[in-house]
Motif scaffolding. Structure first.
Motif, PDB file in Angstrom:
ATOM      1  N   ALA A 137      -0.449  -1.283  -8.236  1.00 56.41           N
ATOM      2  CA  ALA A 137      -1.397  -2.346  -7.883  1.00 56.41           C
ATOM      3  C   ALA A 137      -0.775  -3.429  -7.015  1.00 56.41           C
ATOM      4  CB  ALA A 137      -1.996  -2.959  -9.135  1.00 56.41           C
ATOM      5  N   ASP A 138       0.539  -3.596  -7.087  1.00 60.14           N
ATOM      6  CA  ASP A 138       1.218  -4.612  -6.286  1.00 60.14           C
ATOM      7  C   ASP A 138       2.027  -4.012  -5.140  1.00 60.14           C
ATOM      8  OD1 ASP A 138       0.278  -6.873  -7.781  1.00 60.14           O
ATOM      9  OD2 ASP A 138       1.636  -6.258  -9.374  1.00 60.14           O
ATOM     10  N   THR A 139       1.825  -2.728  -4.854  1.00 60.75           N
ATOM     11  CA  THR A 139       2.496  -2.057  -3.739  1.00 60.75           C
ATOM     12  C   THR A 139       1.604  -2.178  -2.510  1.00 60.75           C
ATOM     13  OG1 THR A 139       3.535  -0.501  -5.245  1.00 60.75           O
ATOM     14  CG2 THR A 139       3.435   0.147  -2.921  1.00 60.75           C
ATOM     15  N   PRO A 140       2.140  -2.714  -1.411  1.00 59.04           N
ATOM     16  CA  PRO A 140       1.306  -2.884  -0.212  1.00 59.04           C
ATOM     17  C   PRO A 140       0.759  -1.560   0.317  1.00 59.04           C
ATOM     18  CG  PRO A 140       3.358  -4.101   0.000  1.00 59.04           C
ATOM     19  CD  PRO A 140       3.482  -3.243  -1.226  1.00 59.04           C
ATOM     20  N   THR A 141      -0.472  -1.597   0.786  1.00 59.42           N
ATOM     21  CA  THR A 141      -1.074  -0.457   1.464  1.00 59.42           C
ATOM     22  C   THR A 141      -0.521  -0.402   2.891  1.00 59.42           C
ATOM     23  OG1 THR A 141      -2.900  -1.775   2.313  1.00 59.42           O
ATOM     24  CG2 THR A 141      -3.214  -0.749   0.127  1.00 59.42           C
ATOM     25  N   PRO A 142      -0.762   0.676   3.642  1.00 62.16           N
ATOM     26  CA  PRO A 142      -0.292   0.717   5.026  1.00 62.16           C
ATOM     27  C   PRO A 142      -0.809  -0.452   5.873  1.00 62.16           C
ATOM     28  CG  PRO A 142      -0.886   2.914   4.327  1.00 62.16           C
ATOM     29  CD  PRO A 142      -1.314   1.962   3.221  1.00 62.16           C
ATOM     30  N   ALA A 143      -1.977  -0.974   5.543  1.00 61.43           N
ATOM     31  CA  ALA A 143      -2.537  -2.105   6.292  1.00 61.43           C
ATOM     32  C   ALA A 143      -1.918  -3.444   5.884  1.00 61.43           C
ATOM     33  CB  ALA A 143      -4.051  -2.158   6.103  1.00 61.43           C
ATOM     34  N   GLY A 144      -1.174  -3.462   4.774  1.00 61.32           N
ATOM     35  CA  GLY A 144      -0.510  -4.696   4.356  1.00 61.32           C
ATOM     36  C   GLY A 144      -0.891  -5.241   3.001  1.00 61.32           C
ATOM     37  N   PRO A 145      -2.194  -5.438   2.714  1.00 60.33           N
ATOM     38  CA  PRO A 145      -2.543  -6.021   1.418  1.00 60.33           C
ATOM     39  C   PRO A 145      -2.300  -5.035   0.273  1.00 60.33           C
ATOM     40  CG  PRO A 145      -4.525  -5.422   2.590  1.00 60.33           C
ATOM     41  CD  PRO A 145      -3.379  -5.194   3.542  1.00 60.33           C
ATOM     42  N   THR A 146      -2.047  -5.577  -0.900  1.00 64.75           N
ATOM     43  CA  THR A 146      -1.892  -4.732  -2.084  1.00 64.75           C
ATOM     44  C   THR A 146      -3.280  -4.406  -2.639  1.00 64.75           C
ATOM     45  OG1 THR A 146      -1.861  -6.562  -3.645  1.00 64.75           O
ATOM     46  CG2 THR A 146       0.264  -5.947  -2.663  1.00 64.75           C
ATOM     47  N   PRO A 147      -3.387  -3.383  -3.484  1.00 66.31           N
ATOM     48  CA  PRO A 147      -4.690  -3.104  -4.104  1.00 66.31           C
ATOM     49  C   PRO A 147      -5.275  -4.320  -4.830  1.00 66.31           C
ATOM     50  CG  PRO A 147      -3.279  -1.224  -4.366  1.00 66.31           C
ATOM     51  CD  PRO A 147      -2.421  -2.323  -3.770  1.00 66.31           C
ATOM     52  N   ARG A 148      -4.432  -5.129  -5.479  1.00 68.35           N
ATOM     53  CA  ARG A 148      -4.944  -6.332  -6.154  1.00 68.35           C
ATOM     54  C   ARG A 148      -5.541  -7.306  -5.144  1.00 68.35           C
ATOM     55  NH1 ARG A 148      -2.969  -6.010 -11.494  1.00 68.35           N
ATOM     56  NH2 ARG A 148      -0.792  -5.404 -11.562  1.00 68.35           N
ATOM     57  N   GLU A 149      -4.938  -7.380  -3.952  1.00 65.71           N
ATOM     58  CA  GLU A 149      -5.411  -8.298  -2.923  1.00 65.71           C
ATOM     59  C   GLU A 149      -6.690  -7.811  -2.232  1.00 65.71           C
ATOM     60  OE1 GLU A 149      -1.080 -10.095  -1.619  1.00 65.71           O
ATOM     61  OE2 GLU A 149      -1.851  -8.343  -0.583  1.00 65.71           O
ATOM     62  N   LEU A 150      -7.016  -6.533  -2.387  1.00 63.27           N
ATOM     63  CA  LEU A 150      -8.214  -5.981  -1.753  1.00 63.27           C
ATOM     64  C   LEU A 150      -9.490  -6.397  -2.466  1.00 63.27           C
ATOM     65  CD1 LEU A 150      -6.950  -2.424  -0.829  1.00 63.27           C
ATOM     66  CD2 LEU A 150      -7.344  -4.356   0.708  1.00 63.27           C
ATOM     67  N   ASP A 151      -9.365  -7.040  -3.614  1.00 61.93           N
ATOM     68  CA  ASP A 151     -10.505  -7.588  -4.341  1.00 61.93           C
ATOM     69  C   ASP A 151     -11.553  -6.526  -4.679  1.00 61.93           C
ATOM     70  OD1 ASP A 151     -11.804  -9.715  -5.615  1.00 61.93           O
ATOM     71  OD2 ASP A 151     -13.062 -10.092  -3.860  1.00 61.93           O
ATOM     72  N   VAL A 152     -11.102  -5.489  -5.373  1.00 68.61           N
ATOM     73  CA  VAL A 152     -12.007  -4.441  -5.825  1.00 68.61           C
ATOM     74  C   VAL A 152     -12.869  -5.013  -6.944  1.00 68.61           C
ATOM     75  CG1 VAL A 152     -12.128  -2.152  -6.884  1.00 68.61           C
ATOM     76  CG2 VAL A 152     -10.353  -2.663  -5.211  1.00 68.61           C
TER      77      VAL A 152
END
Length: 67
Positions: A30-45
């Protein structure tokens, strides 16, 4: 020809050992950045989002149509 994708022990456990192992892996990632930069937590699911259960995975021929 099928290419193998190497898995970590934690990823293999998520595939083989059920929902609890999958939840542990997802929590760690959940705190590992995606290729685009934000983490899953930061994507506001949305909190209402949920995972679909995996029923079964079969390998091999799907039947006459795959021949």
């Amino acid at each position: 020809m099928t290419a193998a994708i190497p898995l970590t022990d934690e990823e293999r456990a998520a595939v083989n050992d059920g929902q609890a192992a999958l939840d542990r892996l997802l929590d760690r990632l959940a705190d590992t950045p995606t290729p685009a930069g934000p983490t899953p937590r930061e994507l506001d699911v949305p909190a209402s989002a949920c995972l679909l259960p995996l029923i079964a995975v079969r390998q091999g021929s799907a039947g006459p149509a795959s021949r």
